[in-house]
Design a protein around this motif. Structure first.
Motif, PDB file in Angstrom:
ATOM      1  N   ASP A 123       9.132 -10.546  13.554  1.00 40.61           N
ATOM      2  CA  ASP A 123       9.760  -9.269  13.348  1.00 40.61           C
ATOM      3  C   ASP A 123       9.831  -7.763  13.185  1.00 40.61           C
ATOM      4  N   LYS A 124      10.746  -7.895  13.621  1.00 36.50           N
ATOM      5  CA  LYS A 124      10.725  -5.737  14.442  1.00 36.50           C
ATOM      6  C   LYS A 124      11.026  -5.341  12.641  1.00 36.50           C
ATOM      7  N   SER A 125      11.683  -6.033  12.036  1.00 39.47           N
ATOM      8  CA  SER A 125      12.299  -5.151  10.978  1.00 39.47           C
ATOM      9  C   SER A 125      11.113  -5.610   9.624  1.00 39.47           C
ATOM     10  N   THR A 126      10.577  -6.509   9.453  1.00 37.59           N
ATOM     11  CA  THR A 126       9.479  -6.800   8.561  1.00 37.59           C
ATOM     12  C   THR A 126       8.354  -5.997   9.270  1.00 37.59           C
ATOM     13  N   ARG A 127       8.276  -5.946  10.320  1.00 43.65           N
ATOM     14  CA  ARG A 127       7.003  -5.712  11.258  1.00 43.65           C
ATOM     15  C   ARG A 127       6.980  -3.675  10.795  1.00 43.65           C
ATOM     16  N   GLU A 128       8.615  -3.347  10.322  1.00 40.27           N
ATOM     17  CA  GLU A 128       8.896  -1.650   9.577  1.00 40.27           C
ATOM     18  C   GLU A 128       8.249  -1.678   9.147  1.00 40.27           C
ATOM     19  N   ASP A 129       8.393  -3.103   8.417  1.00 39.52           N
ATOM     20  CA  ASP A 129       8.603  -2.841   6.659  1.00 39.52           C
ATOM     21  C   ASP A 129       7.494  -2.403   6.155  1.00 39.52           C
ATOM     22  N   ILE A 130       6.293  -3.438   6.513  1.00 35.46           N
ATOM     23  CA  ILE A 130       4.506  -3.241   5.686  1.00 35.46           C
ATOM     24  C   ILE A 130       4.778  -1.921   6.511  1.00 35.46           C
ATOM     25  N   VAL A 131       4.421  -1.874   7.523  1.00 33.26           N
ATOM     26  CA  VAL A 131       3.879   0.030   8.472  1.00 33.26           C
ATOM     27  C   VAL A 131       4.715   0.461   6.914  1.00 33.26           C
ATOM     28  N   GLU A 132       5.492   0.674   7.252  1.00 34.02           N
ATOM     29  CA  GLU A 132       5.798   1.938   5.757  1.00 34.02           C
ATOM     30  C   GLU A 132       4.946   1.491   4.320  1.00 34.02           C
ATOM     31  N   ILE A 133       5.384   0.242   4.314  1.00 38.11           N
ATOM     32  CA  ILE A 133       3.908  -0.163   2.892  1.00 38.11           C
ATOM     33  C   ILE A 133       3.043   0.590   2.924  1.00 38.11           C
ATOM     34  N   LEU A 134       2.263   0.486   3.929  1.00 42.45           N
ATOM     35  CA  LEU A 134       1.004   1.023   3.758  1.00 42.45           C
ATOM     36  C   LEU A 134       0.441   2.004   4.101  1.00 42.45           C
ATOM     37  N   HIS A 135       2.345   3.105   4.723  1.00 39.15           N
ATOM     38  CA  HIS A 135       1.740   4.959   5.002  1.00 39.15           C
ATOM     39  C   HIS A 135       1.816   4.896   3.456  1.00 39.15           C
ATOM     40  N   GLU A 136       3.041   4.218   2.882  1.00 39.46           N
ATOM     41  CA  GLU A 136       3.130   4.773   1.469  1.00 39.46           C
ATOM     42  C   GLU A 136       1.433   4.801   0.244  1.00 39.46           C
ATOM     43  N   ASP A 137       1.013   3.743   0.989  1.00 44.30           N
ATOM     44  CA  ASP A 137       0.081   3.470   0.052  1.00 44.30           C
ATOM     45  C   ASP A 137      -1.284   4.825   0.652  1.00 44.30           C
ATOM     46  N   MET A 138      -0.728   4.839   1.655  1.00 43.38           N
ATOM     47  CA  MET A 138      -2.163   5.773   2.181  1.00 43.38           C
ATOM     48  C   MET A 138      -1.989   7.656   1.716  1.00 43.38           C
ATOM     49  N   LEU A 139       0.208   7.448   1.818  1.00 45.11           N
ATOM     50  CA  LEU A 139       0.224   9.177   1.187  1.00 45.11           C
ATOM     51  C   LEU A 139      -0.663   9.029  -0.416  1.00 45.11           C
ATOM     52  N   VAL A 140      -0.470   8.045  -1.151  1.00 43.84           N
ATOM     53  CA  VAL A 140      -0.726   7.798  -2.482  1.00 43.84           C
ATOM     54  C   VAL A 140      -2.310   8.033  -2.228  1.00 43.84           C
ATOM     55  N   GLN A 141      -2.748   6.985  -2.226  1.00 53.36           N
ATOM     56  CA  GLN A 141      -4.438   7.375  -1.841  1.00 53.36           C
ATOM     57  C   GLN A 141      -4.900   8.860  -1.251  1.00 53.36           C
ATOM     58  N   ALA A 142      -4.006   9.064  -0.671  1.00 55.33           N
ATOM     59  CA  ALA A 142      -4.730  10.689   0.269  1.00 55.33           C
ATOM     60  C   ALA A 142      -3.998  11.891  -1.411  1.00 55.33           C
ATOM     61  N   SER A 143      -3.178  11.530  -2.119  1.00 49.24           N
ATOM     62  CA  SER A 143      -2.976  12.970  -3.015  1.00 49.24           C
ATOM     63  C   SER A 143      -3.955  12.272  -3.637  1.00 49.24           C
ATOM     64  N   VAL A 144      -4.105  11.601  -4.144  1.00 47.39           N
ATOM     65  CA  VAL A 144      -5.171  11.429  -5.348  1.00 47.39           C
ATOM     66  C   VAL A 144      -6.947  11.922  -4.849  1.00 47.39           C
ATOM     67  N   ASP A 145      -6.840  11.652  -3.422  1.00 42.89           N
ATOM     68  CA  ASP A 145      -8.583  11.890  -3.614  1.00 42.89           C
ATOM     69  C   ASP A 145      -8.450  14.148  -2.520  1.00 42.89           C
ATOM     70  N   ASN A 146      -7.045  14.195  -2.553  1.00 43.19           N
ATOM     71  CA  ASN A 146      -7.021  15.939  -2.628  1.00 43.19           C
ATOM     72  C   ASN A 146      -6.475  16.819  -3.960  1.00 43.19           C
ATOM     73  N   LYS A 147      -6.542  15.944  -5.134  1.00 45.54           N
ATOM     74  CA  LYS A 147      -5.754  15.874  -6.346  1.00 45.54           C
ATOM     75  C   LYS A 147      -4.474  16.749  -6.311  1.00 45.54           C
ATOM     76  N   CYS A 148      -3.951  16.131  -5.721  1.00 46.67           N
ATOM     77  CA  CYS A 148      -2.205  16.597  -5.388  1.00 46.67           C
ATOM     78  C   CYS A 148      -1.803  15.882  -6.563  1.00 46.67           C
ATOM     79  N   THR A 149      -0.325  17.264  -7.321  1.00 46.20           N
ATOM     80  CA  THR A 149       0.318  16.554  -7.881  1.00 46.20           C
ATOM     81  C   THR A 149       1.436  16.195  -7.880  1.00 46.20           C
ATOM     82  N   MET A 150       2.311  16.442  -6.847  1.00 47.46           N
ATOM     83  CA  MET A 150       2.865  16.133  -5.908  1.00 47.46           C
ATOM     84  C   MET A 150       3.510  15.644  -3.953  1.00 47.46           C
TER      85      MET A 150
END
Length: 387
Positions: free
Chosen positions: A136-163
């Motif tokens: 399902d396209k909506s499901t696939r879009e949802d999965i992509v957003e979850i993955l991208h969100e986790d990538m941002l969180v991990q990148a913020s931790v690795d680069n010592k970002c506060t926001m």
């Protein structure tokens, strides 16, 4: 971004604000970058001792369908000027992100709407393989957003970002509020509607009071449209057939036709969303295994409270016999499945993920899991038998 934490400093400090900007290929991202760039330029013109109030890390997730024009940005603003302002660019490769994680083989029991069982899996999945598990396209879009969100969180931790700064306009927030409600992810609305701390960093939405149509006008005035390589969803959404549109596509199209003449409707949706709050979490650290959001209500219990879970019992001998045969068949089926697959532990799923995966009728699902703190530390502990 007018608070003290962003304002120009006249003395260098070691604990300054460090922002990770979620850069995407859309009008909102280019406009927000242009505004933040101008803000940093202005700060450094306030005197010879002026120090910029924050550091900016522009995070770009490398996506074949949504390419950010990094080279165009460097050419327009000048690489030397970007370096002077301390603006850094970080490109995340989803394939590298996927390879860093181990996988959990998830088996969904959607008929009973219960939590799932899992066991370790050594699958060599790629980023595309993970997404391709759902049809399902909506499901696939949802999965992509979850993955991208986790990538941002991990990148913020690795680069010592506060926001983390999200380029979400008022229109985008309204779209997310309605689409999350439709998809059963209403518990995520409060974090979209206000700046919220997620772990050790803060999620901010600098464009939350501006309509998408207003941002497009700003982009045209500032000649930012030349940066776009391909603005698909914001320009060509009306050309897509209805059956090929995702939930967000349809909600976005609705607001695009509405915000020009009735902008107060968009504002009302965001304001109502801003008034929503979440109850106390269900237990300590009970989070969804897929999207990592806090589970406030057990999905199965909640459904049983709002529906009639019972059934009309057998009324004659024939119905009684059929009912017993049915019970025997599903019992044998469950026992046989449990023998074939050594799943022995239950995990938690939120209502939104259960609904999302249920739409695509996913029964077996492999999902990347970030190593726990204990697993990471275990790699660096030297035992007595090691040198």
């Amino acid at each position: 971004m007018q608070s003290e934490k962003f304002k120009v400093k006249f003395k260098k400090t070691d604990n300054g604000t460090r922002i990770l900007m979620d850069m995407r290929n859309n009008h909102e991202s280019y406009a927000m970058f242009d505004i933040v760039f101008s803000m940093l330029v202005e700060q450094l013109t306030q005197g010879p001792k002026a120090v910029r109030g924050f550091d900016l890390v522009v995070c770009v997730i490398k996506d074949s369908q949504d390419q950010v024009n990094i080279e165009g940005i460097k050419e327009m603003y000048g690489e030397s000027e970007l370096e002077r302002l301390g603006i850094q660019f970080l490109v995340i490769d989803p394939e590298a992100y996927i390879k860093m994680h181990h996988y959990e083989h998830l088996r969904l029991d959607l008929k009973k709407f219960e939590t799932i069982k899992f066991s370790d899996s050594s699958s060599g999945f790629s980023y595309e393989n993970v997404i391709a598990q759902v049809s399902d396209k909506s499901t696939r879009e949802d999965i992509v957003e979850i993955l991208h969100e986790d990538m941002l969180v991990q990148a913020s931790v690795d680069n010592k970002c506060t926001m983390i700064a999200k380029p979400f306009s008022m229109t985008k927030l309204a779209v997310d509020i309605l689409s999350d409600t439709i998809r059963g992810r209403g518990s995520e609305i409060p974090r979209f509607s206000r700046n919220e701390y997620v772990g050790s960093f803060e999620m901010i939405y600098p464009l939350r009071d501006i309509l998408s149509s207003e941002i497009k006008i700003y982009s045209s005035i500032q000649n930012l449209n030349s940066l776009s390589l391909e603005l698909t969803k914001t320009q060509n959404i009306s050309n897509i057939s209805t059956k090929n549109k995702t939930v967000k596509d349809m909600v976005l199209e609705y607001f695009q036709t509405l915000e020009v003449e009735y902008p107060e409707v968009v504002s009302t949706v965001v304001k109502i969303g801003g008034k929503l709050t979440n109850p106390e979490p269900l237990g300590q650290n009970k989070k969804c295994e897929i999207c990592k959001v806090t589970i406030f209500h057990d999905p199965k219990t909640w459904l049983e409270q709002i529906t009639v879970p019972g059934f009309v019992g057998p009324r004659n001998e024939e119905e009684e016999a059929n009912f017993r045969r049915y019970l025997d068949s599903i019992t044998e089926e469950n026992v046989e499945e449990d023998k074939n697959v050594g799943f022995d532990e239950k995990v938690n799923l939120c209502y939104g993920c259960m609904v999302t995966l249920g739409v695509s009728e996913v029964k077996d699902f492999q999902w990347p899991q970030r190593p726990t703190k204990e697993e990471v530390l275990a790699e660096y502990i030297i035992s007595d038998g090691e040198d």
